[in-house]
Design a protein around this motif. Sequence first.
Motif, PDB file in Angstrom:
ATOM      1  N   LEU A  38     -11.331   8.589  27.435  1.00  0.00           N
ATOM      2  CA  LEU A  38     -11.740   9.843  28.062  1.00  0.00           C
ATOM      3  C   LEU A  38     -13.255  10.057  28.008  1.00  0.00           C
ATOM      4  O   LEU A  38     -13.834  10.669  28.900  1.00  0.00           O
ATOM      5  N   ASP A  39     -13.887   9.588  26.947  1.00  0.00           N
ATOM      6  CA  ASP A  39     -15.340   9.753  26.796  1.00  0.00           C
ATOM      7  C   ASP A  39     -15.919   8.500  26.138  1.00  0.00           C
ATOM      8  O   ASP A  39     -16.108   8.463  24.911  1.00  0.00           O
ATOM      9  N   PRO A  40     -16.222   7.480  26.926  1.00  0.00           N
ATOM     10  CA  PRO A  40     -16.735   6.223  26.370  1.00  0.00           C
ATOM     11  C   PRO A  40     -18.161   6.316  25.842  1.00  0.00           C
ATOM     12  O   PRO A  40     -18.686   5.328  25.322  1.00  0.00           O
ATOM     13  N   ARG A  41     -18.774   7.488  25.932  1.00  0.00           N
ATOM     14  CA  ARG A  41     -20.153   7.649  25.452  1.00  0.00           C
ATOM     15  C   ARG A  41     -20.212   8.168  24.022  1.00  0.00           C
ATOM     16  O   ARG A  41     -21.302   8.213  23.437  1.00  0.00           O
ATOM     17  N   MET A  42     -19.110   8.587  23.446  1.00  0.00           N
ATOM     18  CA  MET A  42     -19.106   9.186  22.114  1.00  0.00           C
ATOM     19  C   MET A  42     -19.264   8.098  21.057  1.00  0.00           C
ATOM     20  O   MET A  42     -18.294   7.447  20.660  1.00  0.00           O
ATOM     21  N   ILE A  43     -20.466   7.923  20.565  1.00  0.00           N
ATOM     22  CA  ILE A  43     -20.773   6.829  19.649  1.00  0.00           C
ATOM     23  C   ILE A  43     -20.024   6.972  18.330  1.00  0.00           C
ATOM     24  O   ILE A  43     -19.559   5.980  17.762  1.00  0.00           O
ATOM     25  N   SER A  44     -19.885   8.188  17.831  1.00  0.00           N
ATOM     26  CA  SER A  44     -19.177   8.384  16.561  1.00  0.00           C
ATOM     27  C   SER A  44     -17.744   7.882  16.637  1.00  0.00           C
ATOM     28  O   SER A  44     -17.199   7.393  15.638  1.00  0.00           O
ATOM     29  N   ASN A  45     -17.124   7.979  17.797  1.00  0.00           N
ATOM     30  CA  ASN A  45     -15.742   7.538  17.950  1.00  0.00           C
ATOM     31  C   ASN A  45     -15.615   6.029  17.796  1.00  0.00           C
ATOM     32  O   ASN A  45     -14.601   5.532  17.311  1.00  0.00           O
ATOM     33  N   TYR A  46     -16.650   5.284  18.212  1.00  0.00           N
ATOM     34  CA  TYR A  46     -16.632   3.828  18.026  1.00  0.00           C
ATOM     35  C   TYR A  46     -16.628   3.490  16.538  1.00  0.00           C
ATOM     36  O   TYR A  46     -15.913   2.578  16.099  1.00  0.00           O
ATOM     37  N   TYR A  47     -17.442   4.213  15.784  1.00  0.00           N
ATOM     38  CA  TYR A  47     -17.458   3.983  14.339  1.00  0.00           C
ATOM     39  C   TYR A  47     -16.101   4.326  13.730  1.00  0.00           C
ATOM     40  O   TYR A  47     -15.584   3.581  12.887  1.00  0.00           O
TER      41      TYR A  47
ATOM     42  N   ARG B 207     -20.163  -2.750  20.141  1.00  0.00           N
ATOM     43  CA  ARG B 207     -20.207  -2.017  21.413  1.00  0.00           C
ATOM     44  C   ARG B 207     -20.981  -0.714  21.249  1.00  0.00           C
ATOM     45  O   ARG B 207     -21.721  -0.303  22.155  1.00  0.00           O
ATOM     46  N   ALA B 208     -20.821  -0.063  20.100  1.00  0.00           N
ATOM     47  CA  ALA B 208     -21.522   1.198  19.857  1.00  0.00           C
ATOM     48  C   ALA B 208     -23.036   0.999  19.876  1.00  0.00           C
ATOM     49  O   ALA B 208     -23.778   1.875  20.344  1.00  0.00           O
TER      50      ALA B 208
ATOM     51  N   ARG C 240     -24.795  -0.801  21.673  1.00  0.00           N
ATOM     52  CA  ARG C 240     -25.344  -0.982  23.024  1.00  0.00           C
ATOM     53  C   ARG C 240     -25.372   0.324  23.822  1.00  0.00           C
ATOM     54  O   ARG C 240     -25.886   0.356  24.938  1.00  0.00           O
ATOM     55  N   LEU C 241     -24.827   1.389  23.251  1.00  0.00           N
ATOM     56  CA  LEU C 241     -24.759   2.663  23.965  1.00  0.00           C
ATOM     57  C   LEU C 241     -26.054   3.456  23.820  1.00  0.00           C
ATOM     58  O   LEU C 241     -26.782   3.323  22.834  1.00  0.00           O
ATOM     59  N   LYS C 242     -26.308   4.307  24.800  1.00  0.00           N
ATOM     60  CA  LYS C 242     -27.471   5.183  24.776  1.00  0.00           C
ATOM     61  C   LYS C 242     -27.163   6.414  23.919  1.00  0.00           C
ATOM     62  O   LYS C 242     -26.077   6.981  24.007  1.00  0.00           O
ATOM     63  N   ASN C 243     -28.108   6.802  23.082  1.00  0.00           N
ATOM     64  CA  ASN C 243     -27.942   8.009  22.277  1.00  0.00           C
ATOM     65  C   ASN C 243     -27.927   9.242  23.171  1.00  0.00           C
ATOM     66  O   ASN C 243     -28.794   9.406  24.032  1.00  0.00           O
ATOM     67  N   ILE C 244     -26.934  10.120  22.969  1.00  0.00           N
ATOM     68  CA  ILE C 244     -26.854  11.351  23.758  1.00  0.00           C
ATOM     69  C   ILE C 244     -26.707  12.596  22.891  1.00  0.00           C
ATOM     70  O   ILE C 244     -26.812  13.709  23.400  1.00  0.00           O
ATOM     71  N   ARG C 245     -26.459  12.419  21.583  1.00  0.00           N
ATOM     72  CA  ARG C 245     -26.338  13.551  20.664  1.00  0.00           C
ATOM     73  C   ARG C 245     -27.212  13.305  19.451  1.00  0.00           C
ATOM     74  O   ARG C 245     -27.421  12.166  19.035  1.00  0.00           O
ATOM     75  N   GLN C 246     -27.712  14.385  18.864  1.00  0.00           N
ATOM     76  CA  GLN C 246     -28.419  14.249  17.600  1.00  0.00           C
ATOM     77  C   GLN C 246     -27.456  13.648  16.581  1.00  0.00           C
ATOM     78  O   GLN C 246     -26.320  14.089  16.436  1.00  0.00           O
ATOM     79  N   GLY C 247     -27.909  12.622  15.885  1.00  0.00           N
ATOM     80  CA  GLY C 247     -27.054  11.941  14.919  1.00  0.00           C
ATOM     81  C   GLY C 247     -26.476  10.638  15.421  1.00  0.00           C
ATOM     82  O   GLY C 247     -25.895   9.882  14.638  1.00  0.00           O
ATOM     83  N   ASP C 248     -26.638  10.336  16.707  1.00  0.00           N
ATOM     84  CA  ASP C 248     -26.093   9.079  17.231  1.00  0.00           C
ATOM     85  C   ASP C 248     -26.750   7.874  16.571  1.00  0.00           C
ATOM     86  O   ASP C 248     -26.112   6.827  16.382  1.00  0.00           O
ATOM     87  N   ASP C 249     -28.035   8.006  16.209  1.00  0.00           N
ATOM     88  CA  ASP C 249     -28.703   6.901  15.512  1.00  0.00           C
ATOM     89  C   ASP C 249     -28.078   6.671  14.135  1.00  0.00           C
ATOM     90  O   ASP C 249     -28.009   5.524  13.664  1.00  0.00           O
ATOM     91  N   ILE C 250     -27.585   7.753  13.519  1.00  0.00           N
ATOM     92  CA  ILE C 250     -26.925   7.627  12.213  1.00  0.00           C
ATOM     93  C   ILE C 250     -25.615   6.858  12.355  1.00  0.00           C
ATOM     94  O   ILE C 250     -25.298   5.984  11.531  1.00  0.00           O
ATOM     95  N   TRP C 251     -24.845   7.173  13.422  1.00  0.00           N
ATOM     96  CA  TRP C 251     -23.587   6.450  13.647  1.00  0.00           C
ATOM     97  C   TRP C 251     -23.857   4.978  13.921  1.00  0.00           C
ATOM     98  O   TRP C 251     -23.090   4.104  13.486  1.00  0.00           O
ATOM     99  N   LYS C 252     -24.934   4.676  14.615  1.00  0.00           N
ATOM    100  CA  LYS C 252     -25.281   3.274  14.867  1.00  0.00           C
ATOM    101  C   LYS C 252     -25.647   2.562  13.566  1.00  0.00           C
ATOM    102  O   LYS C 252     -25.278   1.392  13.366  1.00  0.00           O
ATOM    103  N   GLN C 253     -26.353   3.252  12.675  1.00  0.00           N
ATOM    104  CA  GLN C 253     -26.679   2.661  11.385  1.00  0.00           C
ATOM    105  C   GLN C 253     -25.418   2.376  10.582  1.00  0.00           C
ATOM    106  O   GLN C 253     -25.304   1.334   9.924  1.00  0.00           O
TER     107      GLN C 253
END
Length: 253
Positions: free
Chosen positions: A197-206, A227-228, A230-243
């Motif tokens: 439903l929302d493939p942009r939600m980086i936290s969901n990948y984690y 996969r996470a 390679r996604l563009k950050n769209i919310r504050q904290g997305d860099d934390i989920w990538k880490q």
Amino acid sequence: MYKYLLWLILLSGWAIQAQAQQGAGYEDEQQALQLVAQMHEPEAFKQYQHAIAQHPHDARLYAHASLLASHLALITDNLSEKKSWLTLARQYADSAQHLDPALSDGKLAFAEATFQQALLLGAKEKINGFKAALTAVRQVIAADSQHAQAWNLLGRIQLQLATMSVVERSAARLLFGQIPDASLQQAIYSFQQCMRLDPRMISNYYDLATAYHANGQDEQAIHTAQRALRLKNIRQGDDIWKQRCQSLIKNLQ
């Protein structure tokens, strides 16, 4: 007759104005949404507070402020900050439900704040919180099966229930007789629904990668975490989920 027509004209004008305002949103609310898009979410929360002060009977504003506070709690590792944000999140969620018990976002806000608070509590309070959050989020999904954020929260609750320790499970059974049924497979399915439903939600990948790892599917966990990245950050904290995804990959390779 003339007065009657005049009242009709005035009422029609007010109705049109109200509908236009509802469709466009309040000025403070629009500013809050812009700040969220710019990843300035604490400032966005303040704008919601301003909007609530101007429109104290709009349950929707309380629900959105609560969800924003819960998001800020979720991305901080500072326990004091987390508790403060969750206190605000629960207060605003309770206000939203008091004003409009049927509001879907109000139920979601209550479920999110209650679940995160439960993670910080003892065994009895934790299970009570999980049960309350689970009931509320299932009501949201029953009303709208396309709600990505609700599916993510459902998955996180299921993941916590499925990975409880033996000691926690034993204590829960002694206290309650039984605990809500949940499995890693159910959590994985919920996260997959969110991703669909929302493939942009980086936290969901984690979250999905974590569930895969807990289920012994480390190859899928690594692939999902990659996969996470390679996604563009769209919310504050997305860099934390990538880490966190990077740390998960490192630990599994």
